[in-house]
Design an enzyme around this catalytic site. Structure first.
Site, PDB file in Angstrom:
ATOM      1  N   GLU A  37       7.982  -9.811 -10.873  1.00 39.05           N
ATOM      2  CA  GLU A  37       7.905  -9.116  -9.586  1.00 39.05           C
ATOM      3  C   GLU A  37       6.445  -9.050  -9.156  1.00 39.05           C
ATOM      4  OE1 GLU A  37       7.879  -7.279  -6.304  1.00 39.05           O
ATOM      5  OE2 GLU A  37       9.921  -7.275  -7.136  1.00 39.05           O
ATOM      6  N   GLY A  92       6.030 -14.955  -8.687  1.00 38.75           N
ATOM      7  CA  GLY A  92       7.178 -15.716  -9.161  1.00 38.75           C
ATOM      8  C   GLY A  92       7.078 -17.192  -8.842  1.00 38.75           C
ATOM      9  N   GLN A 142       3.029  -4.994   0.827  1.00 38.24           N
ATOM     10  CA  GLN A 142       4.036  -4.604   1.812  1.00 38.24           C
ATOM     11  C   GLN A 142       4.086  -3.089   1.975  1.00 38.24           C
ATOM     12  OE1 GLN A 142       7.486  -6.355  -0.118  1.00 38.24           O
ATOM     13  NE2 GLN A 142       6.844  -5.459  -2.044  1.00 38.24           N
ATOM     14  N   ASP A 175      15.818 -12.985  -6.481  1.00 35.50           N
ATOM     15  CA  ASP A 175      16.208 -11.719  -5.855  1.00 35.50           C
ATOM     16  C   ASP A 175      15.064 -11.279  -4.950  1.00 35.50           C
ATOM     17  OD1 ASP A 175      17.094  -9.221  -5.186  1.00 35.50           O
ATOM     18  OD2 ASP A 175      17.150  -8.415  -7.219  1.00 35.50           O
ATOM     19  N   GLU A 235      13.686 -10.789   2.582  1.00 32.35           N
ATOM     20  CA  GLU A 235      13.877 -11.837   3.583  1.00 32.35           C
ATOM     21  C   GLU A 235      12.618 -12.695   3.651  1.00 32.35           C
ATOM     22  OE1 GLU A 235      15.928 -10.836   7.269  1.00 32.35           O
ATOM     23  OE2 GLU A 235      16.420  -8.867   6.444  1.00 32.35           O
TER      24      GLU A 235
END
Length: 277
Positions: A106, A138, A31, A155, A158
């Site tokens: 993560e 995850g 990302q 956690d 979006e």
């Protein structure tokens, strides 16, 4: 010249805030990552153009995603946080003395690296000896660890990019199997103003798996619309029936024992979403 950062939260709506400087920008393997120093909210973590957390308001999200399930569970010892590379949820988890081990999984190690560097008040507990940090997927971690965790917190960002599969029914089924017999999980489930259909789907999927399913809300000014929801699934324990004696004193800025139950009182249009309307 004034510099401003704008998040386009929908094709027709956005928020904007004045910035001092860009601390770091990088296209990671997964990302686009930006660390921005803002005048109103302090340091801000942005992933793929979406605000993830800020110095000023981070405590709301991290306290609500953590303390609601942890105070609902009678004796949480092993906790998993999926995503949450900024470390805020882990920081809150460690406030509970019963927790012997907190595992953070993560997928993007760069989030962890730059949160430690630029958000030390949030990421400061990631090196705690009670914490195990894994840079991994995850989704796969859940499916490879059956009957292991007392509480699982999702956690995530979006439901786009690497986080999209964290909103699928199969993932929630995997979470059910990864929890112990008294297990509880919670996931952030976006906002009801712009993503009502997502909340409706997530709630229905979780309700189809967990005997007890609840939706609760909080207010986070830098998140789309300000109203944010969490979906909780529990095998045995109802967050609305917690013994008041369970609420031992911890340091918080948003969460309180009274708010624990009040957060489940939903506006009518949000309650309708949980009923499939």
């Amino acid at each position: 010249m004034d510099l401003w950062y704008t998040e386009k939260q929908t094709p027709r709506h956005g928020i904007t805030t004045k910035i001092k400087e860009t601390l770091h920008t990088e296209q990671t393997e997964f990302q686009k990552l930006d660390m921005i120093e803002t005048e109103e909210f302090g340091t801000m973590l942005v992933l793929d153009g979406m605000v993830m957390t800020t110095d000023k308001d981070e405590f709301v999200y991290h306290e609500m995603v953590s303390h609601v399930p942890l105070f609902t569970h009678p004796n949480p010892k092993k906790v998993l946080v999926v995503g949450g590379g900024d470390g805020g949820a882990i920081r809150e988890v460690l406030k509970h003395a019963s927790v012997e081990k907190a595992v953070l999984v993560e997928i993007d190690g760069k989030v962890i690296e730059y949160s430690k560097k630029h958000l030390p008040n949030i990421a400061g507990e990631l090196d705690n000896p009670r914490v195990e940090v894994q840079v991994d997927d995850g989704f796969m971690h859940i499916h490879n660890h059956k009957n292991e965790y007392d509480v699982i917190m999702v956690d995530s960002t979006e439901p786009v990019g690497p986080a999209a599969k964290l909103f699928e029914r199969g993932f929630y089924q995997g979470i059910y199997e990864a929890l112990t017999e008294e297990g509880i999980f919670v996931a952030q489930s976006d906002n009801p103003w712009f993503h009502g259909d997502l909340i409706k789907k997530v709630f229905a999927d979780v309700k189809g798996i967990f005997p007890i399913t609840r939706l609760y809300t909080c207010n986070i000014p830098t998140y789309p619309s300000g109203m944010w929801t969490f979906t909780l699934g529990s095998k045995k324990h109802d967050p609305l029936e917690v013994d008041p004696a369970r609420f031992n004193a911890i340091e918080t800025k948003y969460y309180t024992p009274e708010l624990h139950k009040a957060a489940f009182v939903l506006p009518k249009f949000v309650q309708d979403l949980t009923e499939g309307k």
